[in-house]
Design a protein around this motif. Sequence first.
Motif, PDB file in Angstrom:
ATOM      1  N   PRO A 331     122.554  73.309  35.791  1.00  0.00           N
ATOM      2  CA  PRO A 331     123.242  71.913  34.924  1.00  0.00           C
ATOM      3  C   PRO A 331     125.187  72.157  34.342  1.00  0.00           C
ATOM      4  O   PRO A 331     125.377  71.354  34.711  1.00  0.00           O
ATOM      5  CB  PRO A 331     122.896  72.538  33.662  1.00  0.00           C
ATOM      6  CG  PRO A 331     122.448  73.916  33.244  1.00  0.00           C
ATOM      7  CD  PRO A 331     122.313  74.188  35.118  1.00  0.00           C
ATOM      8  N   GLY A 332     125.833  73.343  34.879  1.00  0.00           N
ATOM      9  CA  GLY A 332     126.592  73.361  35.238  1.00  0.00           C
ATOM     10  C   GLY A 332     127.882  74.686  34.325  1.00  0.00           C
ATOM     11  O   GLY A 332     128.935  74.496  34.404  1.00  0.00           O
ATOM     12  N   PRO A 333     127.144  74.284  32.968  1.00  0.00           N
ATOM     13  CA  PRO A 333     127.764  75.319  32.414  1.00  0.00           C
ATOM     14  C   PRO A 333     127.653  76.865  32.464  1.00  0.00           C
ATOM     15  O   PRO A 333     126.883  77.469  34.061  1.00  0.00           O
ATOM     16  CB  PRO A 333     127.019  75.336  30.884  1.00  0.00           C
ATOM     17  CG  PRO A 333     126.202  74.124  30.402  1.00  0.00           C
ATOM     18  CD  PRO A 333     125.896  73.998  31.997  1.00  0.00           C
ATOM     19  N   VAL A 334     129.251  77.780  32.488  1.00  0.00           N
ATOM     20  CA  VAL A 334     129.446  78.852  32.314  1.00  0.00           C
ATOM     21  C   VAL A 334     129.106  79.871  31.043  1.00  0.00           C
ATOM     22  O   VAL A 334     129.082  79.098  30.357  1.00  0.00           O
ATOM     23  CB  VAL A 334     130.280  79.579  33.206  1.00  0.00           C
ATOM     24  CG1 VAL A 334     130.044  78.959  34.796  1.00  0.00           C
ATOM     25  CG2 VAL A 334     131.430  78.961  32.723  1.00  0.00           C
ATOM     26  N   PRO A 335     128.387  81.084  31.562  1.00  0.00           N
ATOM     27  CA  PRO A 335     127.799  81.795  32.763  1.00  0.00           C
ATOM     28  C   PRO A 335     126.741  80.531  32.990  1.00  0.00           C
ATOM     29  O   PRO A 335     126.132  80.147  32.667  1.00  0.00           O
ATOM     30  CB  PRO A 335     128.392  83.161  31.884  1.00  0.00           C
ATOM     31  CG  PRO A 335     126.990  83.166  30.604  1.00  0.00           C
ATOM     32  CD  PRO A 335     128.283  82.077  30.467  1.00  0.00           C
ATOM     33  N   TYR A 336     126.340  81.610  34.281  1.00  0.00           N
ATOM     34  CA  TYR A 336     125.231  81.223  34.989  1.00  0.00           C
ATOM     35  C   TYR A 336     124.902  82.294  36.084  1.00  0.00           C
ATOM     36  O   TYR A 336     126.242  82.951  36.991  1.00  0.00           O
ATOM     37  CB  TYR A 336     125.202  79.670  36.025  1.00  0.00           C
ATOM     38  CG  TYR A 336     124.052  79.217  36.192  1.00  0.00           C
ATOM     39  CD1 TYR A 336     123.335  78.923  35.519  1.00  0.00           C
ATOM     40  CD2 TYR A 336     123.749  79.431  37.545  1.00  0.00           C
ATOM     41  CE1 TYR A 336     121.950  78.431  35.750  1.00  0.00           C
ATOM     42  CE2 TYR A 336     122.731  78.353  38.332  1.00  0.00           C
ATOM     43  CZ  TYR A 336     121.661  78.464  37.921  1.00  0.00           C
ATOM     44  OH  TYR A 336     120.566  77.623  37.717  1.00  0.00           O
ATOM     45  N   THR A 337     123.839  82.339  36.144  1.00  0.00           N
ATOM     46  CA  THR A 337     123.051  83.994  36.653  1.00  0.00           C
ATOM     47  C   THR A 337     121.390  83.067  37.647  1.00  0.00           C
ATOM     48  O   THR A 337     121.307  83.042  36.770  1.00  0.00           O
ATOM     49  CB  THR A 337     122.502  85.287  35.402  1.00  0.00           C
ATOM     50  OG1 THR A 337     123.841  84.889  35.143  1.00  0.00           O
ATOM     51  CG2 THR A 337     122.242  86.108  36.405  1.00  0.00           C
ATOM     52  N   LEU A 338     121.851  83.635  38.557  1.00  0.00           N
ATOM     53  CA  LEU A 338     120.067  83.694  39.801  1.00  0.00           C
ATOM     54  C   LEU A 338     119.926  84.965  39.740  1.00  0.00           C
ATOM     55  O   LEU A 338     120.533  86.264  39.951  1.00  0.00           O
ATOM     56  CB  LEU A 338     120.572  82.511  40.612  1.00  0.00           C
ATOM     57  CG  LEU A 338     121.379  81.166  40.740  1.00  0.00           C
ATOM     58  CD1 LEU A 338     121.947  80.742  41.542  1.00  0.00           C
ATOM     59  CD2 LEU A 338     120.639  80.749  40.593  1.00  0.00           C
ATOM     60  N   ILE A 339     118.755  85.015  40.759  1.00  0.00           N
ATOM     61  CA  ILE A 339     118.282  86.116  40.857  1.00  0.00           C
ATOM     62  C   ILE A 339     117.733  85.846  42.291  1.00  0.00           C
ATOM     63  O   ILE A 339     116.578  84.656  42.150  1.00  0.00           O
ATOM     64  CB  ILE A 339     117.627  86.668  40.624  1.00  0.00           C
ATOM     65  CG1 ILE A 339     118.065  87.988  39.478  1.00  0.00           C
ATOM     66  CG2 ILE A 339     117.074  87.969  41.331  1.00  0.00           C
ATOM     67  CD1 ILE A 339     116.455  88.310  38.243  1.00  0.00           C
ATOM     68  N   LEU A 340     117.932  85.418  43.659  1.00  0.00           N
ATOM     69  CA  LEU A 340     117.767  85.563  45.017  1.00  0.00           C
ATOM     70  C   LEU A 340     116.954  86.271  45.555  1.00  0.00           C
ATOM     71  O   LEU A 340     117.130  87.292  46.113  1.00  0.00           O
ATOM     72  CB  LEU A 340     119.209  84.835  46.223  1.00  0.00           C
ATOM     73  CG  LEU A 340     119.681  83.788  45.206  1.00  0.00           C
ATOM     74  CD1 LEU A 340     121.263  83.540  46.471  1.00  0.00           C
ATOM     75  CD2 LEU A 340     118.930  82.200  45.398  1.00  0.00           C
ATOM     76  N   ALA A 341     115.713  85.841  45.776  1.00  0.00           N
ATOM     77  CA  ALA A 341     115.059  86.792  46.872  1.00  0.00           C
ATOM     78  C   ALA A 341     115.189  86.715  48.536  1.00  0.00           C
ATOM     79  O   ALA A 341     116.179  85.811  48.421  1.00  0.00           O
ATOM     80  CB  ALA A 341     113.461  86.659  46.641  1.00  0.00           C
ATOM     81  N   PRO A 342     115.315  87.639  49.120  1.00  0.00           N
ATOM     82  CA  PRO A 342     115.210  87.628  50.312  1.00  0.00           C
ATOM     83  C   PRO A 342     115.443  86.291  50.980  1.00  0.00           C
ATOM     84  O   PRO A 342     113.609  85.928  50.745  1.00  0.00           O
ATOM     85  CB  PRO A 342     114.378  88.449  51.192  1.00  0.00           C
ATOM     86  CG  PRO A 342     114.471  89.608  50.154  1.00  0.00           C
ATOM     87  CD  PRO A 342     114.345  88.970  49.190  1.00  0.00           C
TER      88      PRO A 342
END
Length: 371
Positions: A331-342
């Motif tokens: 949505p735009g705000p920081v911080p923003y955290t992702l976990i990406l699978a292979p």
Amino acid sequence: MNLARLAIVLGLLAFGPALAQADPPGLKPLDIGATAPDFDLPGVDGSNHALKDYADARALVVVFTCNHCPTAQAYEARFAKLHDDYKSKGVAVVAISPNDPEAVRLDELGYSDLNDSFEEMKLRASDQKFPFPYLYDGETQEVSKAYGALATPHVFIFDAGRKLRYQGRFDDGEVKTPKSHDAINALEAVLAGKPVETPTTRVFGCSTKWSDKRDEAARSLEKWDAEPVAIEPIDLGGVAKLAKNEGDKYTVVNVWATWCGPCVQELPEFVTMNRMYRGRPFRLVTISLDDVAKKADALNVLKANHVAATNYILDSDDRDAFAEALDSEWPGPVPYTLILAPGGEVVYRKSGGIDPLEVRRAIVAKIGRTY
């Protein structure tokens, strides 16, 4: 040797001879036939537990185990089943953590979301719904030394007179179907009043973390703090490639900025995760949204927090295009955290500040808690 075990061995070798520390002088498991050493230890239930509290039990199973060890975690369900199966037969099961949490290096936590502190033991017991007492001996380790707890897990089985009848492993299975049910066989013999056919077996698991390893743990932090920290520009094409996460590693992506107080405040949590899991199929990537002309300022913050990871600064003014390239749901705000699978699937996303334990649990759920 599989890749997971090889990674651990290589990680240990990186710290050199300091890791080849012996157990405390004279340490050895209690002799078969010996009387159970007394104990009076705090439990995760808020009460102290003493040996005398189990005086009525026909047999007493004392298991030295811990939160972080992958072998210990592999056996938790089996210890719970033993408790449930034998409680009605007069058997008491007591688990004791022998480890000094300040003697555990971060890279030894690569299969866990928790350290071995008393407070974190409470979390593990609650999460796994331990039906047995879980006691803490990490303060003095005197009970663990008296029993001769070599590793986690290490099982000791006493008869009604509290004489040791068996010590060693639970079985030979770990994450496979066991062929030799050593502890169960011993317990059945004790209950039947028969000799235990194999009273001693080898133990397998993580070595007990004695307090004399505190210096080693402190040196590891100094070593990691001295690692080089760099930052490079990344354009929208690079972001799109990053989001595809080609390769075999689960990737944590943290979007931050120097002007975002919460972003900077939580950077040490990501550093901790990186040190815990980077020996596994894991990597940490940070992306700064600072103006690319202020790359030096972003680098200084990363250096101050020892973020020795893959660090980028966005080389684009188009934030919408950046969001679409990284994660269209941002949505735009920081911080923003992702976990990406292979392969790029987003398996975790969080807008705003993180709960570090929640993120660690999400990581371990994917990379695994056992070998």
